[in-house]
Design a protein around this motif. Sequence first.
Motif, short mmCIF file in Angstrom:
data_model
loop_
_atom_site.label_atom_id
_atom_site.label_comp_id
_atom_site.label_asym_id
_atom_site.label_seq_id
_atom_site.Cartn_x
_atom_site.Cartn_y
_atom_site.Cartn_z
N ASN A 189 0.79 -1.23 0.00
CA ASN A 189 0.00 0.00 0.00
C ASN A 189 0.82 1.28 0.00
OD1 ASN A 189 -2.73 -1.27 0.39
ND2 ASN A 189 -1.75 -2.03 2.26
N ALA A 190 2.08 1.20 0.44
CA ALA A 190 2.87 2.42 0.57
C ALA A 190 4.35 2.08 0.70
CB ALA A 190 2.42 3.21 1.81
N PRO A 191 5.24 3.06 0.44
CA PRO A 191 6.66 2.85 0.74
C PRO A 191 6.80 2.53 2.23
CG PRO A 191 6.34 4.86 -0.53
CD PRO A 191 4.99 4.41 -0.10
N SER A 192 7.70 1.62 2.58
CA SER A 192 7.83 1.19 3.97
C SER A 192 9.28 0.96 4.34
CB SER A 192 7.04 -0.11 4.20
OG SER A 192 5.69 0.05 3.81
N VAL A 193 9.59 1.16 5.62
CA VAL A 193 10.93 0.90 6.12
C VAL A 193 10.82 0.37 7.56
CG1 VAL A 193 11.21 3.30 6.90
CG2 VAL A 193 13.24 1.88 6.52
N VAL A 194 11.68 -0.57 7.91
CA VAL A 194 11.70 -1.14 9.25
C VAL A 194 12.83 -0.52 10.06
CG1 VAL A 194 11.98 -3.26 10.62
CG2 VAL A 194 10.78 -3.35 8.41
N VAL A 195 12.53 -0.12 11.30
CA VAL A 195 13.58 0.28 12.24
C VAL A 195 13.52 -0.69 13.41
CG1 VAL A 195 13.63 2.73 11.62
CG2 VAL A 195 12.04 1.97 13.37
N LYS A 196 14.67 -1.23 13.79
CA LYS A 196 14.66 -2.25 14.84
C LYS A 196 14.78 -1.69 16.25
CE LYS A 196 19.58 -3.34 14.20
NZ LYS A 196 20.53 -4.41 13.79
N ASP A 197 15.26 -0.44 16.36
CA ASP A 197 15.44 0.14 17.69
C ASP A 197 15.62 1.66 17.58
OD1 ASP A 197 18.04 0.45 16.68
OD2 ASP A 197 18.79 -1.30 17.77
N MET A 198 15.84 2.29 18.72
CA MET A 198 16.00 3.73 18.74
C MET A 198 17.25 4.18 17.98
SD MET A 198 15.02 6.75 19.38
CE MET A 198 13.71 6.80 20.61
N GLN A 199 18.31 3.40 18.04
CA GLN A 199 19.53 3.78 17.35
C GLN A 199 19.30 3.88 15.85
OE1 GLN A 199 22.43 4.88 18.74
NE2 GLN A 199 22.79 5.45 16.59
N GLN A 200 18.59 2.90 15.28
CA GLN A 200 18.27 2.98 13.86
C GLN A 200 17.32 4.14 13.57
OE1 GLN A 200 16.96 -0.68 11.96
NE2 GLN A 200 19.07 -1.01 11.29
N THR A 201 16.44 4.43 14.51
CA THR A 201 15.51 5.56 14.34
C THR A 201 16.28 6.88 14.27
OG1 THR A 201 13.80 4.35 15.56
CG2 THR A 201 13.53 6.74 15.36
N ILE A 202 17.28 7.02 15.13
CA ILE A 202 18.11 8.24 15.12
C ILE A 202 18.81 8.39 13.77
CG2 ILE A 202 20.19 9.29 16.12
CD1 ILE A 202 19.27 8.04 18.83
N GLU A 203 19.28 7.26 13.22
CA GLU A 203 19.95 7.32 11.92
C GLU A 203 18.96 7.65 10.81
OE1 GLU A 203 23.25 7.33 11.83
OE2 GLU A 203 23.01 7.14 14.01
N LEU A 204 17.75 7.09 10.90
CA LEU A 204 16.72 7.40 9.91
C LEU A 204 16.39 8.90 9.93
CD1 LEU A 204 14.68 6.22 7.80
CD2 LEU A 204 13.02 6.12 9.68
N ALA A 205 16.33 9.46 11.14
CA ALA A 205 16.03 10.89 11.28
C ALA A 205 17.08 11.75 10.59
CB ALA A 205 15.93 11.24 12.76
N LYS A 206 18.31 11.29 10.57
CA LYS A 206 19.37 12.05 9.92
C LYS A 206 19.15 12.13 8.40
CE LYS A 206 22.84 10.98 13.46
NZ LYS A 206 24.08 10.23 13.78
N TYR A 207 18.56 11.09 7.84
CA TYR A 207 18.22 11.14 6.41
C TYR A 207 17.04 12.09 6.18
CZ TYR A 207 21.34 7.17 5.79
OH TYR A 207 22.45 6.36 5.75
N ILE A 208 16.08 12.09 7.11
CA ILE A 208 14.94 13.00 7.00
C ILE A 208 15.42 14.45 7.04
CG2 ILE A 208 12.85 13.85 8.17
CD1 ILE A 208 12.41 10.96 9.17
N LEU A 209 16.38 14.72 7.91
CA LEU A 209 16.88 16.09 8.10
C LEU A 209 17.95 16.47 7.08
CD1 LEU A 209 17.15 16.01 12.01
CD2 LEU A 209 15.42 17.23 10.64
N GLY A 210 18.35 15.52 6.25
CA GLY A 210 19.37 15.80 5.25
C GLY A 210 20.77 15.86 5.83
N GLU A 211 20.95 15.26 7.02
CA GLU A 211 22.26 15.30 7.66
C GLU A 211 23.18 14.19 7.17
OE1 GLU A 211 21.39 15.09 11.79
OE2 GLU A 211 20.48 17.10 11.88
N LYS A 212 22.62 13.21 6.45
CA LYS A 212 23.41 12.13 5.87
C LYS A 212 23.09 12.03 4.39
CE LYS A 212 24.22 8.39 8.36
NZ LYS A 212 24.07 7.17 9.18
N PRO A 213 24.04 11.65 3.55
CA PRO A 213 23.77 11.51 2.11
C PRO A 213 22.70 10.45 1.86
CG PRO A 213 26.13 11.44 2.57
CD PRO A 213 25.45 11.36 3.89
N ALA A 214 21.74 10.77 1.02
CA ALA A 214 20.64 9.86 0.74
C ALA A 214 21.13 8.51 0.25
CB ALA A 214 19.68 10.48 -0.28
#
Length: 409
Positions: A189-214
């Motif tokens: 139904n939609a694009p999806s991504v799995v995060v296993k814990d808070m550490q991966q969530t923090i890294e995902l947030a960096k892509y949202i904020l443009g702090e890491k190369p896509a």
Amino acid sequence: MKSFDVPVVYRSPLISAVKKARKEEDRMKKDFSPTLLHFGPLKIYLARHFGFCYGVENAIDIAFRTVEENPGKRIFLLSEMIHNPQVNGDLKQSGVTFLQDNKGRQLIPFEELTAEDIVLIPAFGTTLSIEQKLRGIGIQVEKYNTTCPFVEKVWNRSEAIAKNNYTIVIHGKPSHEETRATFSHATANAPSVVVKDMQQTIELAKYILGEKPAADFYTEFGGQYSEGFNVEKDLQRIGVVNQTTMLASDTQAIADYLRETMIKKFGLDDSTVKDHFADTRDTLCYATNDNQTAVTGMLNTPADLAIVIGGYNSSNTSHLVELCEEILPTYFISSEEKILSPQTILHYNFHTNEELVTNDYLPSKEPVSILITSGASCPDALVEAVIRKLVSFYPQSKTVEDITEAISK
């Protein structure tokens, strides 16, 4: 709530008496203090809620009824019915054959199946591709589907937020059967991504904020995102759902962190946050919530140690262990057989995936106070067996029958 026909071998007179008494005293489930079973030199504190949940009882009922009603037919189970070795072992002994292991590795090729065979879908559910494959063979998928309704609730939530053009972020263990199934349904139904814990969530947030190369996303989250996922486009609007057995506090923290990330990225406030972050209520099942809250309540009681009973690959059980071990010595065991003697216990470290031997786990004082709980796929009979084993180490104790009779009066 519907009742199920679960084999009597999984029941326990003691635990049934305890649960019945607590339910009559606290029908609204507001009291999360443990139940004291005072054997004299041994004090057992049982968590307010533990053991078989609705989804597990439903799955066991369907599975054993299917075996009983179909003599002579080949009956297969897609993978483990639930994460409990006794139940899965009993199903095998009754003639059920497993098609996959719990990592999704094929044990028997689908090509060996025929339309005359029965295939049980486990409580965790399965992927859309496997459902399609089974239907292609002519197997009636729906008739023998034991997927937990609370897992299906997550799928429905995912579909609902997908219709509003949100990308789905799944908090779960990427290799777990339930997460694999939820990911499959979400990606339909939609694009999806799995995060296993808070550490991966923090890294995902960096892509949202443009702090890491896509481009780095596709390596860092390899195997955890849907086909065609576009980091720059698909992280503009998101919603969080979860594997139903995760720690409630972890899921909430992950959702809160991503919500704040979207507020920071797009300059939102409470009135506009929904433009980029879906208002998804927590998708943990009621049993996971109750069992975790009951452990928190139990841990307010001073004790010498805690014992948690359940399958070693059970996600919900490992989280109960996680809560207990923050407070006191905790031993994760699969059955009473792991209690080798009054001096020695064989227990599982789920952090390192190995069994350990601990000596002198019982203090040399009386009374000894032990906190006990079990996972949602653990039969009550196993909990009673553990209690009986512990009681046997104290000859002057009251018997399990004495305590059962006193509770039942």
